[in-house]
Design an enzyme around this catalytic site. Structure first.
Site, PDB file in Angstrom:
ATOM      1  N   TYR A  75       2.130   4.000  -0.366  1.00 49.14           N
ATOM      2  CA  TYR A  75       2.429   4.785  -0.405  1.00 49.14           C
ATOM      3  C   TYR A  75       1.690   5.649  -0.372  1.00 49.14           C
ATOM      4  O   TYR A  75       1.881   6.724  -0.508  1.00 49.14           O
ATOM      5  CB  TYR A  75       3.896   4.924  -0.950  1.00 49.14           C
ATOM      6  CG  TYR A  75       3.619   5.557  -2.614  1.00 49.14           C
ATOM      7  CD1 TYR A  75       3.276   6.154  -3.071  1.00 49.14           C
ATOM      8  CD2 TYR A  75       3.308   3.993  -3.293  1.00 49.14           C
ATOM      9  CE1 TYR A  75       2.726   6.220  -4.849  1.00 49.14           C
ATOM     10  CE2 TYR A  75       2.971   4.101  -4.390  1.00 49.14           C
ATOM     11  CZ  TYR A  75       2.829   5.153  -5.043  1.00 49.14           C
ATOM     12  OH  TYR A  75       2.503   5.450  -5.924  1.00 49.14           O
ATOM     13  N   GLY A  87       2.177 -10.848   4.175  1.00 47.73           N
ATOM     14  CA  GLY A  87       1.970 -10.613   2.845  1.00 47.73           C
ATOM     15  C   GLY A  87       2.538 -11.173   2.394  1.00 47.73           C
ATOM     16  O   GLY A  87       4.656 -10.941   2.399  1.00 47.73           O
ATOM     17  N   GLN A 120      11.993   2.469  -6.790  1.00 45.79           N
ATOM     18  CA  GLN A 120      11.564   1.310  -8.084  1.00 45.79           C
ATOM     19  C   GLN A 120      11.142   2.488  -9.145  1.00 45.79           C
ATOM     20  O   GLN A 120      11.090   1.727  -9.893  1.00 45.79           O
ATOM     21  CB  GLN A 120      10.041   1.120  -7.439  1.00 45.79           C
ATOM     22  CG  GLN A 120       8.842   1.152  -7.340  1.00 45.79           C
ATOM     23  CD  GLN A 120       8.035   1.404  -8.069  1.00 45.79           C
ATOM     24  OE1 GLN A 120       8.413   1.210  -9.480  1.00 45.79           O
ATOM     25  NE2 GLN A 120       7.610   2.475  -8.367  1.00 45.79           N
ATOM     26  N   ASP A 159      10.955  -2.970  -7.890  1.00 46.63           N
ATOM     27  CA  ASP A 159      10.979  -3.357  -6.205  1.00 46.63           C
ATOM     28  C   ASP A 159      12.119  -3.722  -5.561  1.00 46.63           C
ATOM     29  O   ASP A 159      11.968  -3.058  -4.713  1.00 46.63           O
ATOM     30  CB  ASP A 159       8.958  -4.069  -5.859  1.00 46.63           C
ATOM     31  CG  ASP A 159       8.360  -3.433  -6.362  1.00 46.63           C
ATOM     32  OD1 ASP A 159       7.953  -2.870  -6.608  1.00 46.63           O
ATOM     33  OD2 ASP A 159       7.185  -4.843  -6.951  1.00 46.63           O
ATOM     34  N   LYS A 178       0.706  -8.526 -10.756  1.00 44.26           N
ATOM     35  CA  LYS A 178       2.203  -8.506 -10.530  1.00 44.26           C
ATOM     36  C   LYS A 178       2.578  -9.500 -11.239  1.00 44.26           C
ATOM     37  O   LYS A 178       3.651 -10.215 -11.605  1.00 44.26           O
ATOM     38  CB  LYS A 178       3.232  -8.021  -9.464  1.00 44.26           C
ATOM     39  CG  LYS A 178       3.560  -6.293  -9.254  1.00 44.26           C
ATOM     40  CD  LYS A 178       4.047  -5.957  -8.429  1.00 44.26           C
ATOM     41  CE  LYS A 178       3.003  -4.868  -7.440  1.00 44.26           C
ATOM     42  NZ  LYS A 178       4.452  -4.591  -6.585  1.00 44.26           N
TER      43      LYS A 178
END
Length: 294
Positions: free
Chosen positions: A233, A137, A261, A113, A77
């Site tokens: 998820y 994180g 998202q 996100d 990302k």
């Protein structure tokens, strides 16, 4: 924005260990319901045997092959940014991209996100106290959910990451965006003290994913006074959520963020308005309804 006149789309997902991803089914089902054709391909760097730094080559290849857009996930990302022609304001503020749209030969990065996590949290934990939030994180997903939490009104967020420089950089960026003192960085060895006084824990590392099983922190640090919000998820019920529920914690799985998202990405890819309620039903069916807020 993609052209409404189109009725066929080729999109994909670049990331590591993405075999269990539900993104293809979420996008293809919603497209079918809208009378569109959507082919959603998984581009797994582990399967290809290439490093995360190859994301630029993969984006260029997808553009040249006629893809309409891509989703980007861990661990690409942030790495993808240097290979794009432009960034939407949200992605630029975050320093992370999860959606790339090809427009006239240009690759434009977006981040859905933040809105995805905010919508899921507001729906699933509407009464959660937000004065003191601990987040594990500080990567691409972490930047997004930290922005979302402060946008939702969190008083102060403490970012914990094994990479101290990464945690400090995210905290600094949050303070510049939201105001001094809204975010601080901490090392993992401070987690026990932090969680003993926290209202909630946001988990934004890959731990718990199908390819990275396990707990992201010692189970004994959890207590019933915490709410727990998960970003992972796949699987929908992670070991962290199972452990937290057994203690009586209020929990939020990553399914809602995945849906919201994806709905925002679908809108960017197609120019069509998705039905997030239908997509929430899809993920409950595809991933199992355990822990999905009603």
């Amino acid at each position: 924005m993609a052209q409404d006149a189109k009725d066929s789309y080729l999109v994909g997902l670049i990331g590591a260990g993405i075999g269990p991803s539900l993104s293809p089914a979420l996008h293809e089902r919603e497209a079918d319901r809208q009378g569109l054709r959507c082919l959603y391909r998984l581009i797994d760097i582990d399967t290809l045997g290439v490093p995360p730094e190859a994301v630029g080559d993969l984006v260029r290849a997808a553009r040249d092959l006629g893809f309409d857009g891509l989703n980007i996930t861990h661990p690409c990302k942030q790495l993808v940014i240097g290979h794009l022609d432009a960034l939407a304001p949200q992605a630029e503020a975050l320093g992370a991209v999860n959606t790339v749209v090809f427009e006239g030969g240009r690759a434009v990065g977006h981040n859905t996100d933040v809105t995805g996590f905010a919508a899921s949290f507001a729906r699933g934990l509407p009464d959660a106290r937000l004065e003191r939030v601990v987040q594990l994180g500080a990567g691409g997903a972490g930047a997004a959910v930290a922005h979302a939490m402060l946008t939702l009104g969190a008083g102060r967020i403490t970012v914990v990451d094994a990479l101290s420089d990464r945690a400090a950089a995210l905290a600094g960026a949050l303070n510049r965006h939201f105001g001094a003192g809204r975010a601080v960085a901490a090392a993992p060895d401070a987690s026990a003290t932090l969680l003993s006084h926290a209202d909630g824990l946001v988990h934004a590392t890959p731990t718990g994913m199908a390819a990275h099983p396990g707990l992201p922190l010692p189970a004994e640090l959890l207590h019933p006074g915490l709410w727990i919000a998960e970003v992972v998820y796949r699987p929908l019920e992670t070991e962290l959520l199972r452990t937290a529920r057994a203690l009586g914690c209020a929990t939020l799985d990553g399914g809602g963020m995945a849906v919201f998202q994806a709905a925002d990405a679908f809108r960017l890819f197609t120019g069509r308005e998705p039905d997030s309620t239908r997509m929430l039903a899809d993920i409950a069916e595809l991933a199992g309804a355990v822990g999905t807020p009603g």
